[in-house]
Design an enzyme around this catalytic site. Structure first.
Site, short mmCIF file in Angstrom:
data_model
loop_
_atom_site.label_atom_id
_atom_site.label_comp_id
_atom_site.label_asym_id
_atom_site.label_seq_id
_atom_site.Cartn_x
_atom_site.Cartn_y
_atom_site.Cartn_z
CB CYS A 146 -0.93 -0.01 1.21
SG CYS A 146 -0.07 -0.17 2.80
CG HIS A 282 -4.12 0.69 4.36
ND1 HIS A 282 -3.50 -0.13 3.44
CD2 HIS A 282 -5.23 1.18 3.72
CE1 HIS A 282 -4.19 -0.16 2.32
NE2 HIS A 282 -5.24 0.64 2.45
CG ASN A 302 -8.33 1.42 0.31
OD1 ASN A 302 -7.13 1.38 0.53
ND2 ASN A 302 -9.18 0.64 0.96
#
Length: 335
Positions: A146, A282, A302
């Site tokens: 990520c 994240h 995202n």
């Protein structure tokens, strides 16, 4: 002689046998029926009986969590429901899609805090998607990169702002090549990545131009994009600066706590999302905000695919350090 109460107790016992036990044995299990519908909806199947039961238990826990998260909310607050991750136990979700130890490796390469005036105004609404400088939502799958996606996506947008042309740049090149304590699909940090790209004068290639060699880093000599400058700071208690950076510079890459996002389906997250820096796990890209909404929010891109959340996006309340959004914030420019 049996008392009147004894007869009543006996009657109730017989009633239980006739009315409750047959339903439990012969009637359909409501949760399992829901689980079967869930498997159909999300095109999943589990042939192994043990795996099936484990997934069913995880599904039951998700239903309980969804009910809890949907309590104490307004009409525009975040809504929680069944997602493609609802058959995972919380620890499986963290293991497969988050990076639980991110807070332990936060970069020491932050730039110095920038001086800004205490009071300034920003537009009521900014959405860089409207300017056609944001690329499509990606899906990192079970690769814990990520951190790479958030930075590359931000570089893509900053390049598009400069050239008025959107292009996909290579996340895989970053996964393969980035040093400075970044470990590919095993995790990394946005700030340490930006520091590494700066002091190595790294060229990020377009996605179509990067070719791995023996499954290893192969930067080649093709034309790409380089960083010009970046900042990486904590803006806890100073989110007005984040809004100004979004309005005047462009999207941001941020570290975040996504623990409660497993069953997110829409709305603005304003509860149930811890902002403690020790719980960051994240990284995402913020592409704008809306201060005119009943609950002012950030627009968060995202990397779990367009079939998650609102077309791959989430909304997080502004000025609350919700989900830890202000703990580690990166802004950048490109050459």
């Amino acid at each position: 002689m049996a008392s009147w109460s004894t007869y009543v107790q006996g009657f109730l016992y017989i009633a239980l046998l006739f009315f409750f036990i047959p339903i439990k044995i012969n009637g359909p299990d409501k949760v399992e029926t829901q689980f079967q519908q869930y498997l159909t909806t999300f095109n999943k199947s589990y042939d192994d009986p043990e795996e099936y039961l484990n997934k069913l238990q995880a599904f039951k826990l998700s239903l309980e969590t969804i009910e809890l998260l949907n309590s104490n909310k307004t009409n525009t607050s975040a809504q929680y429901g069944l997602t493609k991750y609802s058959d995972l136990l919380p620890e499986e979700f963290v293991s497969n899609h988050l990076y639980a130890n991110l807070s332990q490796r936060l970069s020491l390469h932050h730039s110095r805090p920038q001086r800004v005036e205490r009071r300034f105004s920003v537009p009521g609404k900014i959405d860089w998607r409207d300017k056609h400088v944001v690329t499509e939502v990606h899906d990192q799958g079970t690769c814990g990169a990520c951190w790479a996606y958030a930075v590359v996506e931000t570089i893509e947008t900053m390049k598009a702002i400069k050239t008025n042309k959107t292009e996909d740049f290579s996340v895989q090149e970053i996964i393969d090549c980035a040093g400075n304590n970044n470990n590919g699909c095993d995790g990394g940090d946005t700030c340490s990545l930006l520091a590494w790209m700066t002091y190595t004068n790294f060229t990020l290639l377009r996605e179509r131009d990067y070719v791995r060699k023996n499954h290893q880093c192969n930067p080649g000599s093709m034309e790409g994009v380089k960083l010009d400058s970046y900042i990486c700071e904590s803006f806890v208690g100073r989110e007005q600066i984040m809004l100004r950076l979004l309005a005047e510079n462009g999207p941001l890459a941020v570290a975040i706590n996504a623990q409660t996002w497993q069953n997110y389906v829409g709305g603005v997250i304003e509860y149930h999302c811890d902002g403690d820096a020790g719980k960051l796990n994240h990284a995402v890209q913020i592409v704008g905000y809306d201060l005119t909404a009943s609950i002012p929010y950030y627009i968060v891109r995202n990397s779990w695919g367009p079939d998650f959340g609102n077309g791959g996006y989430l909304y997080i309340a502004v000025d609350k350090n919700m989900c830890g959004v202000a703990n580690e914030v990166s802004a950048l420019t490109v050459l």
